[in-house]
Every structure is written in structure tokens, then in C-alpha cells.
Write a protein that holds these residues in place. Sequence first.
Motif, mmCIF file in Angstrom:
data_model
loop_
_atom_site.group_PDB
_atom_site.id
_atom_site.type_symbol
_atom_site.label_atom_id
_atom_site.label_comp_id
_atom_site.label_asym_id
_atom_site.label_seq_id
_atom_site.Cartn_x
_atom_site.Cartn_y
_atom_site.Cartn_z
ATOM 1 N N CYS A 15 0.840 -1.196 0.000
ATOM 2 C CA CYS A 15 0.000 0.000 0.000
ATOM 3 C C CYS A 15 0.877 1.247 0.000
ATOM 4 O O CYS A 15 2.101 1.152 -0.039
ATOM 5 N N ASP B 122 -1.681 -5.909 2.747
ATOM 6 C CA ASP B 122 -0.712 -4.891 2.306
ATOM 7 C C ASP B 122 -0.776 -3.623 3.164
ATOM 8 O O ASP B 122 0.088 -2.756 3.045
ATOM 9 N N HIS B 123 -1.777 -3.503 4.025
ATOM 10 C CA HIS B 123 -1.911 -2.320 4.892
ATOM 11 C C HIS B 123 -1.578 -2.611 6.357
ATOM 12 O O HIS B 123 -1.414 -1.679 7.137
ATOM 13 N N HIS C 142 -3.361 3.084 -3.247
ATOM 14 C CA HIS C 142 -2.394 2.630 -4.260
ATOM 15 C C HIS C 142 -2.327 3.667 -5.373
ATOM 16 O O HIS C 142 -3.322 4.290 -5.700
ATOM 17 N N ASP D 193 -7.770 2.268 0.389
ATOM 18 C CA ASP D 193 -8.186 1.712 -0.910
ATOM 19 C C ASP D 193 -9.581 2.138 -1.344
ATOM 20 O O ASP D 193 -10.139 1.567 -2.287
ATOM 21 N N GLU E 28 -7.454 -0.328 6.681
ATOM 22 C CA GLU E 28 -8.261 -1.507 6.316
ATOM 23 C C GLU E 28 -7.552 -2.765 6.773
ATOM 24 O O GLU E 28 -6.414 -2.711 7.242
HETATM 25 ZN ZN ZN Z 1 -4.421 -2.135 -0.567
#
Ligand code: ZN
Length: 288
Positions: free
Chosen positions: A17, A64-65, A209, A172, A60
Amino acid sequence: MEQITPRTFAETKVRGCNPGFVVTNSGTVVIDTPQLPTKAVAMRREVEGHGPIRYVINTEHHVDHIFGNYYFKGAGQVVHHQGVYDNFMTVYPELDPFEYAREALPDDPGGELLFPEREEYYADPNKGHLVFTGDLTLRVGDHTFHLLHTPGHTPGQIAVHVPEERVVFTGDTIFNDCQTWLMTSDVDQWIASLDRVRALDVDHVIPGHGPVTTLEYVNVQRAVLIEWKSAVADAIARGWTRDEVVAKVNFADRYPVDIGQGYMMDYIQTLNAGSLFDKLTAVPARAH
Ligand SMILES: [Zn+2]
């Protein structure tokens, strides 16, 4: 990291992210953590160079976060929505987030050495110390952090609005110039949340992103969501089966996948189309 305003920084060019941070006169606040281990360790060092970390906020629950939280243990309080807490690194049949984090290691020379064993990781992944529902406002020194519940992409999605810097970190809720992942999403909620973002008085939008953008891009993101949903709805109206929808409804030519995840293109198209088909064909509960 890229400097967005005098006190706001973000990284938009690394796999994972877009993590960021804000420097106040009473410490620093991190918004999302890098997925790649060496990047997480380096970011922590960089942020701490500006002042002690008071809070680590996650926008979130997707890997990836949040995976990088592991490398921020002891650095302030972790803050996220109940919806993030409830889904934190949960393994699902369609995606094992821990394996997905491991899969990225070839993009991170040196990351292997920092990557924990599964059991060691799950014993303390550094999840929420301060968990909330609805919205939450944090005041840190001379800055305000409005954590706005903006569900849609995920149930526990938030945007972090920092009025003193005229910035919003949308997570996101916005994918700028890259593929939108909507398989865990409620598209109608997401569109309503875009309206919430659109109402803010800000100069800079830091998306989950893609490059930093402005509020204008909200209109593009809304169009992407509406196009996806109406394309699948139209296919259903034509009587297509789920397999036909997955095979033929595709927006792969529209945008690339964000950095380092080009190999996920088919996965994204298949799950976006399939999940929309499932949601649009689900039989609503009967009124009684
Ligand atoms: Zn993401």
C-alpha cells in the motif's frame, strides 16, 4: 519518502500500500505500514527521526496495509476500526494473507531475514490497542486526525483526514491509475463513501495505491465502480452464467495492477467479476 506537505509524507512507489506519516509538535502518526519487511523497518527509523510514534493507524484489514505493523511493535498505539480488528490477518480459503506477504519477499532483498515464522507472527502481529466503531477523532499536538468510517472496499475501511495539512489518506477507497480490487467489497457503500471523501476540503488525496492525487479523481474511481457493477448486471440480464461472466467481463486493459503485482491481473478480474455476480444474484431475504 515523498513529501506531500510540510508535515505529511507518503511512499507511493514501493510494492504494497501507500504508507504515510504526519509530523506533529507532539510526536508522529503513521498511517498504514509497509508490507515489505525492510521497507517497514526503514520507515520506522525514518519516522522516529521526526519524533516518537504516537499512533499507528490502519485504513483496512488487507495484508498490504497491516502486515508491516509487526515491525512497529512498541511504537505507539495501534488504532483501527472494529472491522479491521475482526479480520486482522485472517486466513480465508481464497487467500492466506500470511502466504501473500511471504510471496512478496523476492521483491525485497534482505526481507527474508526479517520475516517471522507463522507461529511467531500470529503470537503478536501488533493489532489494535485502540479499536473503534463509527468515526474517531484523535488530537495529537497541533494536529487533528479525523478517522472517518468509509466502508465499501472493506467493512472496516477508514479515511484519515488531517485538516491542518489539507490532506486525506483514503486507503483503498481510491486506487489511482491502477486496478481496483473489489472482491471483498460492497460497491454501493463504496460509492457513498466516495461522496464522503468528496465533501472534504483538502488539496491532496493520498490513495491506497498509485500516485498522490486530488479530489477530482473521486469521479474516476466512482466511474470504475459503476462500470464494473453495470457490466456484470448487464451480463446477468442477458442470462449469462457465472462462468460466462468471469470469462467475458474484464477490465484488464484499463489499468495496470499496482507495483509488483502484475501477476495478479487474472486473479483480480476473475474475483471482481465472480464476486459481483454472486452479490447481484443472491436471493434477498424475504420480508415477512
Ligand atoms: Zn491495498
